[in-house]
Each structure stands twice: as structure tokens, then as C-alpha cells.
Design an enzyme around this catalytic site. Structure first.
Site, PDB file in Angstrom:
ATOM      1  N   HIS A   1      -0.271   4.697   7.294  1.00  0.00           N
ATOM      2  CA  HIS A   1       0.506   5.372   5.995  1.00  0.00           C
ATOM      3  C   HIS A   1       1.038   6.763   6.248  1.00  0.00           C
ATOM      4  O   HIS A   1       0.092   7.490   6.824  1.00  0.00           O
ATOM      5  CB  HIS A   1      -0.343   5.221   4.746  1.00  0.00           C
ATOM      6  CG  HIS A   1      -0.895   3.686   4.544  1.00  0.00           C
ATOM      7  ND1 HIS A   1      -2.216   3.318   4.819  1.00  0.00           N
ATOM      8  CD2 HIS A   1      -0.336   2.956   3.848  1.00  0.00           C
ATOM      9  CE1 HIS A   1      -2.413   2.078   4.259  1.00  0.00           C
ATOM     10  NE2 HIS A   1      -0.994   1.751   4.067  1.00  0.00           N
TER      11      HIS A   1
ATOM     12  N   ASP B   1      -3.511   7.863   8.065  1.00  0.00           N
ATOM     13  CA  ASP B   1      -4.181   7.172   8.869  1.00  0.00           C
ATOM     14  C   ASP B   1      -3.024   6.075   9.828  1.00  0.00           C
ATOM     15  O   ASP B   1      -2.042   6.553  10.047  1.00  0.00           O
ATOM     16  CB  ASP B   1      -5.007   5.954   8.068  1.00  0.00           C
ATOM     17  CG  ASP B   1      -4.021   5.203   7.042  1.00  0.00           C
ATOM     18  OD1 ASP B   1      -2.577   4.949   7.200  1.00  0.00           O
ATOM     19  OD2 ASP B   1      -4.539   4.925   6.010  1.00  0.00           O
TER      20      ASP B   1
ATOM     21  N   SER C   1       0.925  -1.351  -0.081  1.00  0.00           N
ATOM     22  CA  SER C   1       0.144  -0.205   0.028  1.00  0.00           C
ATOM     23  C   SER C   1       0.992   1.150  -0.020  1.00  0.00           C
ATOM     24  O   SER C   1       0.354   2.314  -0.204  1.00  0.00           O
ATOM     25  CB  SER C   1      -0.961  -0.072   1.147  1.00  0.00           C
ATOM     26  OG  SER C   1      -0.039  -0.297   2.340  1.00  0.00           O
TER      27      SER C   1
END
Ligand SMILES: *[C@@H]1O[C@H](CO)[C@@H](O)[C@H](O)[C@H]1NC(C)=O
Ligand SMILES: *[C@@H]1O[C@H](CO)[C@@H](O)[C@H](O)[C@H]1NC(C)=O
Ligand SMILES: *[C@@H]1O[C@H](CO)[C@@H](O)[C@H](O)[C@H]1NC(C)=O
Length: 365
Positions: free
Chosen positions: A332, A329, A47
Site C-alpha cells: 500500500h 507496507d 484495501s
């Protein structure tokens, strides 16, 4: 590959450190906007790399909804941040005019410029992240790249030699392994790995597999390969909520990170026609002066996160002072931290940032 160039890069790097020590301002002047020297750029990762591939998968690991991308011109594209991620900045620093597109939506024109295969939740091990839903593991990203190699041959007039020459000139950036901890080893109620293996044994299993995967990438024609080490996972808000970094988690990840330099050495010895480098993300993170960037909050996310998943809750308005947060978040970084990490990966500031040299040198080989 180009031994003399390697030496030159090292000499230049030492020179840069001396200047850095003398006057930190001068380095900024030396860093200009680069001409695009590489014809193509490929990313593989999780991600931290994904810029839209998971939009098409059945998974919880998605970010194509508000407030993700709140500061990105195209909005929520599937980047796991408020705006640009590290691949966006690296493409920019390398002189590419536009970001490298996700594999999932790329067309034939894009393929010759490079692709982003990154997938949220993915790992070195195929089963990593399975509790989140579907994801494109590193093995599957390599399979996708195998398809790209065939398409490249087709696009270059069915001339395999020409395709090979093209793929040899590209830069390949691989950032994998975080989920083998976050969504595997550190999740004992779902995965048995931490009961079966000590942290050292698990790191060894990952490195063995990673080594094979990087050799497969080399087999597809990659000759300039940058590997990112893992960040200090014990310091992400998912684990460090409201407190300092969790040392026990950092210690679990350390054996993997400490095996990456020897891995790079082995690959460079075994595959002398290629150059592998290591970007030491933990060292870079530790070296970034957050207060100089204006960052004030490092242990809490900017957006309102779901307690079960740690990703932003859809539709909830995030903090307005996003440049004052390290994390967007629970997992990240915000754009401001992504930029700072990408800058040091591109132009190393300390010898510990990149080994044996940085992405800028690798691109110019
Ligand atoms: C391919 O996609 C790019 C955007 O990534 C677009 O600019 C270009 O027009 C597309 N080309 C074709 C042939 O569809
Ligand atoms: C294939 O490409 C190579 C290198 O670009 C070139 O030397 C060779 O003539 C090409 N072969 C054919 C059959 O066109
Ligand atoms: C973080 O800690 C606070 C209390 O300090 C708690 O209310 C909150 O739910 C925690 N958040 C997460 C995501 O664990």
C-alpha cells in the site's frame, strides 16, 4: 448522458494539456478548492479503499493497529496507509467536508451522503483472498449496496422515485481486481487459477464477471461510475524487494488492464443513460515524477513488514521520513503517493490518465 457536456469536458481537457505543456505551474492555479457539486459519493474496492470495514471481520487483512494511521488525526482507523488513502483525497477534492464513512459503522444520516464498502483482501471473484480470512467480495459489497438502496427509499419517505433520483446523482468509484492477482492468480500454492488459465484467459474471466457486477450497480441507480485500473503490481515491494520492477508480474496483469477501456466503451454503449470512465492507475503511476515530490525510496516499505503477510508488524516503529517513501507496507502506498494518484485521477494531466475524461468532469455532468 449529456453528450454536449462530454464534448465540453474533452475540449477543456485538451485545453488543460496545452497549458500543462506551456507552463506546468498554471494548472496548479486553475485547480482551486471545489464546491460540493454531488450530493453523495460511494466507494467499492479492496484495501486501497477500505477505511474500517475489515475491523469487524475475522481476517489477517486488518490495519486498525499501530503503526497504521500514524499520521492520521484519528490514528489506526482501518486505512491501509500511514494516513489518508485515495478515497479520502477524492472526497476532499469533490468538496466533501468529511471523509465518506465505512459501511460497517455508518448511520442513517451518513447513507444519504454516501458510503465506503471497501474491504481489504476482496476481489472481483468471491474466492479471492479466502486464505486471509473473511472479506467482503465485490458481490457482497453490491449486496450491501442493495440494502442501502432500500434504506434510502425508507429515509426518503418510502418514495422509490425520489430515492432513484437521489441515487442517480451520486458518484460511484470502483477499484477492484488487485487481489484477484495478488491473493489468487499469483499464489499458485493456494489457488489453481494460474494452472487452469493463461493470463489472457484469466483476464477475460475477471472482465466478464466485472462487467456483470458493474451492470448490477447500474441497476441500483448508479449513473456516474469511475473504474480504477490496476497499478503496476510488479513494482510493489512485495515482489520488487530491493530490485527493479518484476516484468513477469506486470505482464500477467496487463491483459486485465488493457481490457478495461473496451469494457468502458461497451458499458457506455449498452447503458446510454450512464457514464462510465476509466482511471488508468498504471499510466498515472508511471507519469508521476517521484523525485519532484521528494520521494527517494520506491522499492522498499517504510514500516517493518511481516515476511509472511507483507503488512506492518504491530507496534514496530516505522521509518520517520514517511514522505520520502512511495510505499508504506509491501502493498500500500504512503499518503504522499495516494495524494498524487488521487490528484491525477481527479484532474488528469495526460490524455492517458483518464478515459474518456477525468473524475472532475464526471462529477460535473
Ligand atoms: C451519524 O454519524 C455522524 C458521523 O459520521 C455523526 O456526526 C452524526 O451525529 C450521527 N448521527 C446520528 C443520528 O447518530
Ligand atoms: C415521489 O417523489 C417524486 C419526485 O421527487 C414526486 O414527484 C412524487 O410526487 C412523490 N410521490 C409521492 C407519493 O409523494
Ligand atoms: C528483502 O531483501 C532483503 C535482502 O536483500 C532480505 O533480507 C529481506 O528479508 C527481504 N524482505 C522481504 C519482505 O522479502
Amino acid at each position: 448522458m449529456a453528450q454536449s457536456m462530454t464534448k465540453l469536458c474533452t475540449i477543456l481537457r485538451v485545453f488543460l494539456y496545452i497549458i500543462t505543456i506551456m507552463e506546468s505551474g498554471i494548472v496548479v492555479i486553475i485547480e482551486g478548492k471545489e464546491q460540493q457539486v454531488l450530493p453523495c459519493l460511494f466507494f467499492m474496492g479492496d484495501s486501497l479503499t477500505d477505511n474500517g470495514n475489515n475491523n469487524f471481520l475475522f481476517t489477517i487483512a486488518k490495519s486498525n493497529y499501530f503503526p497504521y494511521g500514524i499520521d492520521y488525526p484519528d490514528g489506526a482507523t482501518g486505512r491501509f496507509s500511514n494516513a489518508r488513502n485515495v478515497p479520502d483525497f477524492l472526497a476532499e477534492f469533490l468538496g466533501f467536508e468529511k471523509p465518506i464513512p465505512p459501511f460497517a459503522t455508518a448511520n442513517h444520516t451518513d447513507i444519504l451522503r454516501g458510503l465506503n464498502y471497501g474491504s481489504g483482501g476482496a476481489g472481483i471473484l468471491d474466492r479471492t483472498g479466502a486464505q486471509l480470512g473473511d472479506e467482503i467480495s465485490l458481490n457482497r459489497q453490491l449486496q450491501n449496496h442493495g440494502g442501502t438502496v432500500s434504506t434510502t427509499t425508507l429515509l426518503l419517505g418510502f418514495n422509490a422515485t425520489r430515492a432513484r433520483e437521489h441515487l442517480n446523482k451520486c458518484l460511484y468509484i470502483v477499484n477492484m481486481g488487485s487481489n484477484d492477482y495478488i491473493n489468487n492468480y499469483l499464489m499458485p500454492h493456494v489457488y489453481p487459477t494460474s494452472r487452469l488459465h493463461t493470463p489472457d484467459q484469466f483476464a477475460e474471466i475477471l472482465i466478464q464477471q466485472y462487467s456483470q457486477q458493474l451492470r448490477t450497480l447500474h441497476g441500483y441507480g448508479a449513473r456516474k461510475i469511475a473504474i480504477f485500473g490496476l497499478g503496476m503490481l510488479g513494482c510493489i515491494p512485495e515482489y520488487a524487494n530491493g530490485t527493479a520492477c518484476v516484468d513477469s508480474i506486470n505482464s500477467v496483469v496487463r491483459p486485465f488492464n488493457s481490457r478495461l477501456r473496451p469494457l468502458v466503451d461497451t458499458l457506455n454503449t449498452d447503458l446510454p443513460d450512464a457514464q462510465f470512465i476509466l482511471i488508468d492507475t498504471s499510466s498515472i503511476s508511471a507519469g508521476i515524477d517521484l523525485s519532484a515530490l521528494g520521494i527517494r525510496v520506491s522499492n522498499a516499505p517504510c514500516c517493518q513488514v511481516s515476511e509472511s503477510v507483507g503488512l506492518c508488524i504491530a507496534g514496530k516503529v516505522p521509518c520517520s521520513n514517511r514522505d520520502e517513501y512511495s510505499f508504506w507496507d509491501n502493498f500500500h502506498p504512503t499518503e504522499i503517493l495516494n495524494r498524487a494518484v488521487a490528484q491525477r485521477a481527479y484532474t488528469a494531466v495526460l490524455p492517458s490518465d483518464a478515459y474518456p475524461f477525468d473524475i472532475r468532469c464526471l462529477a460535473q455532468l
